[in-house]
Write a protein that holds these residues in place. Structure first.
Motif, short mmCIF file in Angstrom:
data_model
loop_
_atom_site.label_atom_id
_atom_site.label_comp_id
_atom_site.label_asym_id
_atom_site.label_seq_id
_atom_site.Cartn_x
_atom_site.Cartn_y
_atom_site.Cartn_z
N ASP A 254 93.53 17.60 45.20
CA ASP A 254 93.29 16.16 45.13
C ASP A 254 93.66 15.51 46.45
O ASP A 254 94.72 14.91 46.61
N ARG A 255 92.75 15.67 47.42
CA ARG A 255 92.92 15.13 48.75
C ARG A 255 91.69 14.29 49.10
O ARG A 255 90.79 14.12 48.26
N LEU A 256 91.60 13.83 50.31
CA LEU A 256 90.44 13.06 50.76
C LEU A 256 89.38 13.99 51.33
O LEU A 256 89.68 14.89 52.11
N TYR A 257 88.12 13.72 50.93
CA TYR A 257 86.99 14.49 51.41
C TYR A 257 85.89 13.53 51.85
O TYR A 257 85.81 12.39 51.36
N PHE A 258 85.04 13.98 52.74
CA PHE A 258 83.82 13.23 53.02
C PHE A 258 83.02 13.19 51.73
O PHE A 258 82.82 14.22 51.08
N GLN A 259 82.55 12.01 51.35
CA GLN A 259 81.79 11.88 50.12
C GLN A 259 80.38 11.40 50.42
O GLN A 259 80.16 10.35 51.02
N HIS A 260 79.40 12.20 50.03
CA HIS A 260 77.98 11.83 50.10
C HIS A 260 77.57 11.47 48.69
O HIS A 260 77.34 12.35 47.88
N SER A 261 77.53 10.15 48.39
CA SER A 261 77.54 9.71 47.00
C SER A 261 78.84 10.25 46.42
O SER A 261 79.90 9.92 46.91
N ALA A 262 78.76 11.13 45.41
CA ALA A 262 79.99 11.76 44.89
C ALA A 262 80.00 13.26 45.17
O ALA A 262 80.68 14.02 44.49
N ILE A 263 79.23 13.67 46.17
CA ILE A 263 79.19 15.08 46.57
C ILE A 263 80.25 15.30 47.65
O ILE A 263 80.17 14.72 48.73
N PRO A 264 81.27 16.12 47.39
CA PRO A 264 82.33 16.30 48.37
C PRO A 264 81.93 17.24 49.51
O PRO A 264 81.26 18.25 49.30
N GLY A 265 82.36 16.87 50.70
CA GLY A 265 82.09 17.70 51.86
C GLY A 265 83.37 18.07 52.57
O GLY A 265 84.35 18.48 51.96
N MET A 266 83.40 17.90 53.89
CA MET A 266 84.54 18.30 54.71
C MET A 266 85.81 17.54 54.32
O MET A 266 85.77 16.33 54.05
N ALA A 267 86.93 18.24 54.29
CA ALA A 267 88.22 17.60 54.04
C ALA A 267 88.57 16.69 55.21
O ALA A 267 88.43 17.07 56.38
N TYR A 268 89.07 15.48 54.90
CA TYR A 268 89.38 14.51 55.95
C TYR A 268 90.49 15.01 56.87
O TYR A 268 90.42 14.83 58.09
N GLU A 269 91.49 15.67 56.31
CA GLU A 269 92.59 16.15 57.15
C GLU A 269 92.10 17.23 58.13
O GLU A 269 92.58 17.32 59.26
N VAL A 270 91.14 18.05 57.69
CA VAL A 270 90.57 19.07 58.58
C VAL A 270 89.78 18.40 59.70
O VAL A 270 89.87 18.80 60.87
N PHE A 271 89.01 17.39 59.34
CA PHE A 271 88.23 16.65 60.34
C PHE A 271 89.15 16.07 61.41
O PHE A 271 88.94 16.27 62.62
#
Length: 474
Positions: A254-271
């Motif tokens: 349960d962290r922050l992710y890039f969200q395309h609509s509700a499709i999760p992508g790259m983790a924000y901390e990794v970015f």
């Protein structure tokens, strides 16, 4: 006689480089520099010697100084069925940027199959060859040079559209844990899902869930490190927690992710970690990050201001004081030299207004014509840009807004059939020349300009670098 076409788009920005493209009994060589070239080859049954196997190889080779082979990429094309498979370009994931001999080769291949409705009937291949642009700002504006006194806003920044959607890793973790039925929640677009369900039964949707997500959301294919080396210097990121229907499954932390609509992508901390690492290693470069939440549903919790600060502080700690975050005032008012001296080489923006060329109607294109037609309407002259925080010229086509294109991509999807990829070559061959030839006149030189594109490529970056050179010379 039956045949299948391959439409090829090329751009070369390095002297002494040539591209050889070939199909059975037909070869062409392209060596023009700084020109957008395109042409078609035909895989014809009459040129394939085998009586039973009517597949012929489409190949492109990159040479340095005519004889030194840098890379060779290929795929088998069936002249009768139109299918393309096998070889080195069999999946989108198999076509990452090639960094070799101080040049970068960006390329991609779209499999058209037999061709459907509005989508291309020919296979599509784009190839761009540029210098390694990992230090392009430093080479354009060397430290302690007179150009360092120029405002940062003179730059034209290449940008990877939806940077966080460069792999299926997060989405596949969710599908594996919950199952394909969750895809309708992730897509969060009832109109689009109704188009798909009209064509396929509910249970079958679960089976093709990865195809749905891939066709709708995957807009990049290179790692963040490679995008930065290719030359990207502006990113928009939509950090949010996963949809409340996904979180209980614990498919992802349960962290922050890039969200395309509700499709999760790259983790924000990794970015953030990777951007900071790049900037520490490249002390002349400056990156702008804009946080926004367009299209992210309310069920995906947005980070509070405190949570945003915590993520950023954690990433900056790894720089050991070598890097600080700047803001919109720094972007608008400070010189390149000031930002470097003050270590503010990561400029963080949150929902900052800009002048954008994007419209749902105009960018919903499969050939780029409506995108180019919109450019002069939004950017008639430099007066409309004055006083703006920045101008965002968006070159990517949103084929995902065309239901017929999506339905085909979903129902007959393979590993190279993304409808987003289908638009890449043909649109770039129109949008990027317009930007190159008109951005200086229509945007002037006093407002920061961003040039954004799907599947970030060297041609997009080179246009940005050349425009930056011109604007810095003003």
């Amino acid at each position: 006689m039956p045949s299948k076409g391959v439409h090829v788009f090329t751009y070369i920005a390095v002297q002494g480089i040539s591209i050889e493209i070939s199909v059975p009994k037909q070869t062409r060589t392209i060596d023009q520099v700084n020109q957008f070239w395109n042409g078609a080859l035909e895989v014809e049954t009459r040129n394939i010697d085998s009586f039973f196997n009517k597949s012929g190889r489409f190949t492109f080779k990159v040479f340095k100084n005519k004889t030194n082979l840098v890379t060779e990429q290929w795929i088998e094309v069936n002249a009768i069925t139109g299918n393309a498979s096998g070889g080195t370009m069999d999946t989108i994931a198999q076509t990452p940027a090639i960094l070799k001999d101080n040049i970068i080769i960006t390329y991609g291949f779209y499999e058209a199959g037999p061709g459907h409705d509005l989508l291309p009937s020919r296979h599509q291949c784009y190839i761009a060859i540029t210098p390694n642009y990992a230090d392009w700002m430093g080479k354009l504006v060397p430290p302690n040079s007179p150009l360092e006194s120029k405002p940062f806003r003179r730059f034209v920044l290449p940008s990877a559209h939806d940077v966080g959607m460069n792999s299926m890793q997060s989405s596949e973790a969710v599908l594996k844990k919950i199952g394909g039925a969750i895809v309708s929640t992730m897509v969060h677009d009832n109109k689009l899902m109704s188009e798909i369900t009209d064509a396929v039964s509910g249970p079958a949707i679960a089976l093709i869930a990865p195809n749905i997500i891939h066709s709708l959301a995957i807009t990049q294919k290179d790692s963040l490190f490679d995008m930065l080396a290719i030359g990207a210097r502006y990113f928009e990121f939509r950090p949010a927690h996963c949809h409340k229907a996904i979180i209980p499954s614990k498919a992802l932390p349960d962290r922050l992710y890039f969200q395309h609509s509700a499709i999760p992508g790259m983790a924000y901390e990794v970015f953030l970690k990777d951007v900071v690492s790049f900037l520490v290693a490249r002390p002349t470069e400056i990156v702008v990050v804009q946080l926004r939440w367009d299209g992210v549903p309310g069920e995906c919790a947005r980070p509070s201001d405190q949570e945003q600060r915590e993520y950023l502080d954690t990433a900056l700690k790894t720089a050991n004081g070598a890097l600080l975050a700047g803001n919109i005032d720094d972007l608008r008012n400070k010189s390149i030299g000031q930002l470097r001296k003050e270590k503010k080489r990561l400029i963080m923006l949150v929902n900052v207004d800009s002048l954008s060329t994007y419209t749902d109607e105009g960018n919903a294109s499969l050939n780029g014509d409506s995108i180019v037609a919109a450019f002069p309407k939004v950017l008639p002259n430099e007066q409309v840009c004055r006083g703006r925080n920045f101008v965002n010229i968006q070159c990517q086509a949103t084929a995902a807004n065309i239901p017929k294109a999506i339905v085909y991509s979903v129902l007959e999807a393979g590993t190279t059939t993304s409808c987003i990829l289908a638009t890449k070559g043909i649109c770039d061959s129109k949008t990027l020349p317009w930007v190159r030839d008109n951005a200086l006149r229509t945007c002037g030189s006093e407002t920061l300009v961003v040039v954004m594109n799907d599947f970030l490529d060297g041609a997009t970056v080179d246009v940005g670098v050349q425009l930056s050179r011109q604007r810095l010379g003003k």
